[in-house]
Motif scaffolding. Structure first.
Motif, PDB file in Angstrom:
ATOM      1  N   SER A   1      22.672   9.284  22.251  1.00 22.51           N
ATOM      2  CA  SER A   1      23.345   8.168  21.598  1.00 22.51           C
ATOM      3  C   SER A   1      23.155   8.186  20.092  1.00 22.51           C
ATOM      4  CB  SER A   1      22.871   6.840  22.182  1.00 22.51           C
ATOM      5  OG  SER A   1      21.504   6.689  21.936  1.00 22.51           O
TER       6      SER A   1
ATOM      7  N   THR B   1      29.410   4.811  22.734  1.00 26.05           N
ATOM      8  CA  THR B   1      29.928   3.464  22.977  1.00 26.05           C
ATOM      9  C   THR B   1      30.913   2.996  21.915  1.00 26.05           C
ATOM     10  OG1 THR B   1      27.962   2.680  21.855  1.00 26.05           O
ATOM     11  CG2 THR B   1      27.933   2.622  24.257  1.00 26.05           C
ATOM     12  N   SER B   2      31.291   3.859  20.950  1.00 26.56           N
ATOM     13  CA  SER B   2      32.121   3.323  19.869  1.00 26.56           C
ATOM     14  C   SER B   2      33.555   3.040  20.306  1.00 26.56           C
ATOM     15  CB  SER B   2      32.069   4.214  18.623  1.00 26.56           C
ATOM     16  OG  SER B   2      32.330   5.549  18.935  1.00 26.56           O
TER      17      SER B   2
ATOM     18  N   ALA C   1      21.763   0.874  23.054  1.00 27.51           N
ATOM     19  CA  ALA C   1      21.930   1.028  21.609  1.00 27.51           C
ATOM     20  C   ALA C   1      20.703   1.616  20.921  1.00 27.51           C
ATOM     21  CB  ALA C   1      22.283  -0.316  20.996  1.00 27.51           C
TER      22      ALA C   1
ATOM     23  N   SER D   1      17.936  -1.887  25.987  1.00 26.82           N
ATOM     24  CA  SER D   1      18.565  -2.606  24.867  1.00 26.82           C
ATOM     25  C   SER D   1      19.178  -3.916  25.348  1.00 26.82           C
ATOM     26  CB  SER D   1      19.635  -1.737  24.192  1.00 26.82           C
ATOM     27  OG  SER D   1      19.113  -0.481  23.854  1.00 26.82           O
TER      28      SER D   1
ATOM     29  N   ASP E   1      30.739  -3.552  14.622  1.00 29.52           N
ATOM     30  CA  ASP E   1      31.745  -2.550  14.973  1.00 29.52           C
ATOM     31  C   ASP E   1      32.673  -2.181  13.811  1.00 29.52           C
ATOM     32  OD1 ASP E   1      33.012  -4.929  14.829  1.00 29.52           O
ATOM     33  OD2 ASP E   1      33.991  -4.833  16.787  1.00 29.52           O
TER      34      ASP E   1
ATOM     35  N   GLY F   1      22.626   0.657  13.266  1.00 30.37           N
ATOM     36  CA  GLY F   1      23.544   1.138  14.292  1.00 30.37           C
ATOM     37  C   GLY F   1      24.365   2.319  13.800  1.00 30.37           C
TER      38      GLY F   1
END
Lengths: 288, 412
Positions: free
Chosen positions: A115, A213-214, B46, B85, B207, B232
């Motif tokens: 990840s 996961t994007s 994550a 997570s 995001d 992230g």
């Protein structure tokens, strides 16, 4: 003045990426009525395809523009044959199946790549407008999105394949009665949609970090754009992207990225409230 | 599908079985010659990458202690849980570690959110807790020891360096949650202390991948430097777009997070050259302990391991700190260990001298300012023995041993 130009480029860039991200879904969901919740993962696989190609010394342009659509198109073909073909006309089931598929792909990608964030080097350098620096790659993305949109339009509107695809989606029984191999048409159309998603993933690979996961950051935008666009796949996506992209970016410039996202969603809610069938449910009826 | 009572029972039993499966098969009873420790990091989701690293350094520390005869004549046994997570899972496993495994100490929790979920649970069941992640500061709890850095130790040095060498005008880009918001308040304070000013602050949802509007705004504001408090996958997109627009030649970048996600490995060196960071640990620290540590670590986990950051080092140093306290107390009993730690313990660690501050339950340690060059952080300056002065301003567990909260430290 220079600042206004920069802002202008950013707004158009936001619209162009919305179009690029949504185009594959416009075909798979807009035309074929398959609620593909794995659309985001198709994009991510495109990104990984580009990353792998770059790591193997492939020229970066080939890696982002040629490899991803071929790779994801082939994966799309397999997915259609293995899963989706049993589910045409059953929208809720397509949703469940593709959701499962999306979880599976995220799991597989995590197992293979881990990840940590992957990426592709930026192939273009920046340029100057007045006192400001702008990204050359953003301008490329704008041009390339319009080109792709045009190419898909020509393909669907003027080629035999496009005619067969549109005919089959409109009335599969009638098309079959006229001798069209509808199974093949479905498979090819789905693969085309998947390839477009892969292409989007490849083109965006140099600007965005890629993690398994994007896909989550694209799927929402893509569905909002396609739903806001309504029945006509290409006109719908373009008009909805114009609206959402400019509202979102205007709000981002006026305030900050958090309110930009909020404004985009708000615009979508208002639009669906006023035009429940999307923009092309009322305007541009009968367009492609 | 037809549902009979029997088939329902069958599927119910199957569901119950699968629900039970993910739990590690461990027996709760510790043998008399064992001390049980829980490792509660996020090994999937994550925080997977950093969680795995932290669990690996913890493993190395424990194996080393066991190989050299154990602790007070006993072996340490580690019970490992994957927090995924996920905060709900954090709560559940913290409870299991405390009640079923009856561990002597819990190491873990990566995000501040998961720490604040587990901390009250471990308090309630009187289980000693070590938190090994750099965080925003302010936790004041006799049962909890925070062994990594807080803003007054690292961010202060970073911002002071930025103001002194680059200029007085800064710009903040931060993740939109408590760590990003609190840390950017600190950045503002430290900039003001140096006579600098912050021209703008932008918060980002997780995001966001398009930083175009931000780049335009930064240029319009024309700061001397930008500080990133991003976490992230998104930071990568920012550094890349910043460099692609040619801005890294004009505006300096420093970061409170760069490198802990191994970002420099994916970016090209022309994209990451010049980024300045300040941490307690980076692999380039030059001392005998660190050379020895890296040799042992790579022997155990392979030579291709990504560079270790402050977070996995904090896990390693946290375990060593706890072990030193157990030795000093002659017992793994919770209160005795707490008292041993409060009495002050100082160790020579890979990051330098590492000492427990009994009053705040935080650590005094060296911090290192470094600039990335060819993907490697080159140390510019080392600040010896930085105390956790932010938490010390609000927390005194010697005077108020029953204090139990996380202070939001007034910055202005």
């Amino acid at each position: 003045m220079a600042y206004a130009t920069i802002v202008g480029i950013e707004v158009v860039y936001a619209i162009a990426t919305l179009i690029l991200v949504s185009l594959g879904l416009a075909i798979i969901f807009g035309m074929m009525r398959v609620i593909n919740l794995a659309h985001g993962e198709f994009l991510v696989m495109g990104g990984y395809a580009a990353t792998i190609a770059v790591h193997h010394g492939v020229n970066v342009w080939i890696a982002i523009l040629i490899v991803p659509p071929i790779a994801v198109g082939l994966i799309g073909l397999v997915v259609e044959r293995a899963v989706i073909r049993f589910l045409y006309g059953r929208m809720v089931e397509t949703m469940l199946a593709s959701w499962g598929l999306s979880l599976l792909i995220v799991g597989l990608l995590t197992t293979i790549f881990g990840s940590s964030t992957e990426g592709v080097p930026m192939p273009l350098s920046g340029f100057t407008i007045g006192a400001y620096q702008a990204s050359g790659y953003n301008v490329f993305v704008i041009a390339f999105s319009l080109l792709t949109l045009g190419a898909v339009y020509v393909l669907l509107r003027f080629t035999r394949l496009g005619l067969l695809a549109r005919g089959t989606m409109q009335n599969a029984a009638m098309a079959a009665a006229l001798g069209v191999d509808t199974t093949k048409v479905y498979a090819v159309t789905f693969a085309l949609g998947a390839a477009l998603a892969g292409l989007a993933g490849g083109v965006l690979a140099p600007v965005a970090g890629i993690v398994p996961t994007s896909g989550g950051s694209y799927i929402g935008q893509a569905f909002i754009t396609v739903l806001g666009g309504g029945a006509a796949a290409l006109t719908g996506v373009t008009s909805a992207a114009l609206l959402f992209g400019s509202v979102g970016q205007a709000a981002t410039f006026a305030t900050n990225p958090v309110f930009g996202s909020v404004a985009l969603l708000l615009a979508a809610v208002v639009l669906i409230r006023i035009l429940p069938n999307g923009i092309t449910g009322r305007y541009f009826k009968g367009w492609l | 599908m037809k549902l009979s009572r029997r088939s329902l029972m069958k599927s119910g039993a199957a569901a119950a079985l699968t629900a039970a499966l993910p739990m590690p098969f461990v027996k709760s009873v510790a043998a008399a010659d064992e001390i049980v420790m829980a490792s509660l990091y996020d090994l999937s989701g994550a925080f997977q990458e950093v969680g795995k690293q932290m669990n690996d350094t913890l493993t190395l520390a424990v194996e080393d202690i066991n190989a050299s005869g154990g602790l007070i004549g006993k072996k340490i046994k580690v019970v490992t849980y994957d927090l995924q997570s996920n905060l709900q899972v954090s709560a559940q496993y913290a409870q299991q570690a405390a009640l079923r495994d009856k561990v002597a100490v819990v190491h873990g929790g990566i995000s501040s959110a998961s720490r604040e979920v587990m901390r009250p649970i471990l308090d309630k069941y009187k289980t000693l807790y070590f938190y090994d992640t750099p965080y925003e500061g302010g936790v004041c709890d006799r049962n909890t020891f925070c062994v990594s850095t807080t803003p007054s130790q690292t961010v202060a040095k970073l911002i002071s360096h930025a103001c002194k060498t680059w200029g007085k005008k800064g710009y903040i880009l931060a993740a939109d949650y408590n760590y990003g918001q609190i840390t950017s308040d600190w950045v503002k304070k430290f900039a003001h202390d140096e006579g600098g000013e912050i021209l703008g602050t932008e918060f980002f949802p997780f995001d966001v991948t398009n930083f175009g509007s931000t780049l335009a705004k930064i240029q319009a504001a024309a700061p001397d430097w930008v500080v990133t408090v991003l976490v992230g996958g998104t930071p990568l997109a920012f550094y890349r777009q910043f460099a692609a627009a040619g801005l890294n030649k004009k505006i300096h970048v420093c970061s409170t997070t760069f490198g802990s996600g191994n970002e420099q490995a994916v970016l090209t060196s022309s994209e990451s050259d010049g980024i300045v960071v300040c941490y307690n640990y980076m692999e380039t620290i030059d001392n005998a302990q660190n050379a020895d540590f890296l040799k042992r670590f790579h022997k155990r986990f392979g030579d291709n391991y990504p560079p270790l950051s402050e977070l996995p080092m904090s896990s390693y140093q946290g375990v060593q700190m706890w072990a030193a306290a157990v030795r000093k107390a002659g017992s793994a009993d919770r209160m005795k260990v707490i008292q041993a730690l409060e009495g002050g313990i100082s160790l020579e660690m890979p990051s330098g001298k590492f000492a427990m501050d009994g009053i705040t339950h935080h650590c005094t340690m060296d911090v290192h300012l470094a600039e990335y060059k060819d993907k490697v952080p080159k140390i510019i300056e080392t600040f010896a023995q930085q105390p956790p002065s932010d938490t010390a301003a609000v927390c005194n567990l010697t005077k108020n041993p029953n204090d139990n909260q996380q202070y939001v430290i007034k910055v202005n």
